[in-house]
Motif scaffolding. Structure first.
Motif, PDB file in Angstrom:
ATOM      1  N   GLU A 176       0.828  -1.210   0.000  1.00  0.00           N
ATOM      2  CA  GLU A 176       0.000   0.000   0.000  1.00  0.00           C
ATOM      3  C   GLU A 176       0.860   1.256   0.000  1.00  0.00           C
ATOM      4  O   GLU A 176       0.571   2.223  -0.714  1.00  0.00           O
ATOM      5  CB  GLU A 176      -0.939  -0.005   1.201  1.00  0.00           C
TER       6      GLU A 176
ATOM      7  N   ALA B 125      -3.293   1.920  -2.495  1.00  0.00           N
ATOM      8  CA  ALA B 125      -4.336   1.122  -1.848  1.00  0.00           C
ATOM      9  C   ALA B 125      -5.013   0.157  -2.814  1.00  0.00           C
ATOM     10  O   ALA B 125      -5.394  -0.958  -2.432  1.00  0.00           O
ATOM     11  CB  ALA B 125      -5.373   2.045  -1.219  1.00  0.00           C
ATOM     12  N   GLU B 126      -5.169   0.566  -4.078  1.00  0.00           N
ATOM     13  CA  GLU B 126      -5.866  -0.294  -5.044  1.00  0.00           C
ATOM     14  C   GLU B 126      -5.089  -1.595  -5.277  1.00  0.00           C
ATOM     15  O   GLU B 126      -5.676  -2.683  -5.327  1.00  0.00           O
ATOM     16  CB  GLU B 126      -6.046   0.462  -6.361  1.00  0.00           C
ATOM     17  N   LEU B 127      -3.772  -1.482  -5.434  1.00  0.00           N
ATOM     18  CA  LEU B 127      -2.964  -2.680  -5.652  1.00  0.00           C
ATOM     19  C   LEU B 127      -2.831  -3.504  -4.372  1.00  0.00           C
ATOM     20  O   LEU B 127      -2.704  -4.728  -4.433  1.00  0.00           O
ATOM     21  CB  LEU B 127      -1.585  -2.296  -6.184  1.00  0.00           C
TER      22      LEU B 127
ATOM     23  N   LYS C   6      -5.268  -3.883  -2.274  1.00  0.00           N
ATOM     24  CA  LYS C   6      -6.530  -4.629  -2.261  1.00  0.00           C
ATOM     25  C   LYS C   6      -6.472  -5.800  -3.240  1.00  0.00           C
ATOM     26  O   LYS C   6      -6.942  -6.911  -2.944  1.00  0.00           O
ATOM     27  CB  LYS C   6      -7.678  -3.695  -2.634  1.00  0.00           C
ATOM     28  N   LYS C   7      -5.872  -5.566  -4.408  1.00  0.00           N
ATOM     29  CA  LYS C   7      -5.730  -6.640  -5.403  1.00  0.00           C
ATOM     30  C   LYS C   7      -4.863  -7.770  -4.848  1.00  0.00           C
ATOM     31  O   LYS C   7      -5.171  -8.957  -5.035  1.00  0.00           O
ATOM     32  CB  LYS C   7      -5.111  -6.081  -6.684  1.00  0.00           C
TER      33      LYS C   7
END
Length: 332
Positions: A14, A19-21, A23-24
């Motif tokens: 993160e 944050a998007e990666l 979450k992935k």
């Protein structure tokens, strides 16, 4: 090099990538863990099934049971065939207590089509479709949903999920009882070792399916010392098969030279474990098979104290193992 926790790795991603990666990454990990849980559940059940069959049928029937996984089928996780009876049982395994493990319209359709395939294509005289789940409550709920016209060939069955083979052996009574019978012992360490051998054999080579005879024979061959005291490949007696096998061995069956030796040094009498006699002294333990040749009087006369006896018996066991090495094996 440090091994980081899942949380630490996610926090690092993160910070570095956003944050998007992060979450992935979490979703990838969750999917991988779910796949592992499903695979472990199926393999544990397959090895469990092999042990249950091996412990419950006559020796010459071991080759009459064939087990496959991931066939081209609508119910495809595991298939158990009783060949001579033209009996086929298919399992769809769901390691879940949620919706994926529920009997629904799609499941009903798949199970119905598989029944037709089994009878019309595979020519099964008896065919059964099983929804295997890791929740007792879910299995009961599923059974209640199966239509009355399908209950003759469809059911939902519970099999517990554990994260390790040891926990499964401890927690699943039918498996433990089967292993106790196959190993002729109540020893948890020995039956756990036996199950690991069966599980390893199944996982090592199951692409085209295996007979119970094939898996159990190879598991026994890999066991040193042999923990499968009650399993005789193909039901052949010891003289024909060339394998060491003692059924219902008792302490009173110990050879006279051994009992006399222990009595002379006031050592504890033998115990029986996994088809062999166990001699223990001061934390040391030696295993003596029932077929071992009697040592010469000269060799026994050299033993002066209890510790000498245990070491001597260990050396006899080592010689036995060495004699059973495959041809060409390094004997250094």
């Amino acid at each position: 090099m440090k091994e980081m926790s899942d949380t630490e790795v996610t926090q690092f991603v993160e910070q570095q990538f956003g944050a998007e990666l992060a979450k992935k990454l979490t979703n990838i990990g969750r999917g991988g863990k779910n796949n592992k849980k499903g695979s472990d559940f199926e393999n544990f059940f397959a090895a469990n099934k092999i042990c249950l069959i091996a412990s419950s049928v006559e020796g010459r029937e071991y080759g009459d049971y064939h087990i496959t996984c991931q066939e081209t089928a609508f119910v495809d996780d595991l298939c158990v065939r009783h060949l001579s009876a033209a009996q086929k049982t298919n399992y769809q395994a769901k390691n879940s207590d949620g919706d994926p493990a529920s009997w629904d319209e799609e499941m009903q359709c798949r199970f119905g089509m598989q029944q037709i395939i089994d009878h019309d294509l595979h020519l099964s005289k008896i065919s059964t479709q099983v929804l295997l789940v890791s929740s007792i409550d879910k299995a009961a709920a599923n059974d209640a949903k199966i239509p009355s016209n399908m209950k003759d060939y469809c059911l939902s069955e519970h099999f517990p999920y554990h994260t390790s083979s040891t926990q499964l052996v401890i927690g699943h009574g039918p498996l433990r009882e089967a292993l106790n019978k196959l190993c002729a012992t109540q020893s948890l360490s020995n039956v756990d070792a036996a199950f690991r051998l069966v599980l390893g054999q199944w996982c090592a080579d199951n692409e085209h399916g295996r007979t119970v005879l094939d898996v159990m024979t190879k598991a026994k061959a890999m066991s040193h010392p042999d923990v499968f005291a009650s399993f005789v490949p193909n039901g052949i007696e010891e003289e024909e098969a060339g394998v060491v096998m003692v059924k219902n061995l008792q302490e009173s069956d110990a050879p006279a030279w051994l009992t006399d030796l222990l009595a002379a040094f006031q050592m504890p009498s033998v115990a029986v474990e996994c088809g062999a006699f166990i001699v223990s002294y001061n934390g040391m333990q030696a295993r003596v098979t029932s077929s071992i040749a009697s040592p010469s009087p000269q060799a026994l006369a050299k033993l002066k104290k209890p510790g000498d006896i245990v070491v001597f018996l260990m050396s006899l066991e080592a010689e036995t193992l060495d004699d059973h090495l495959p041809t060409g094996e390094n004997r250094q």
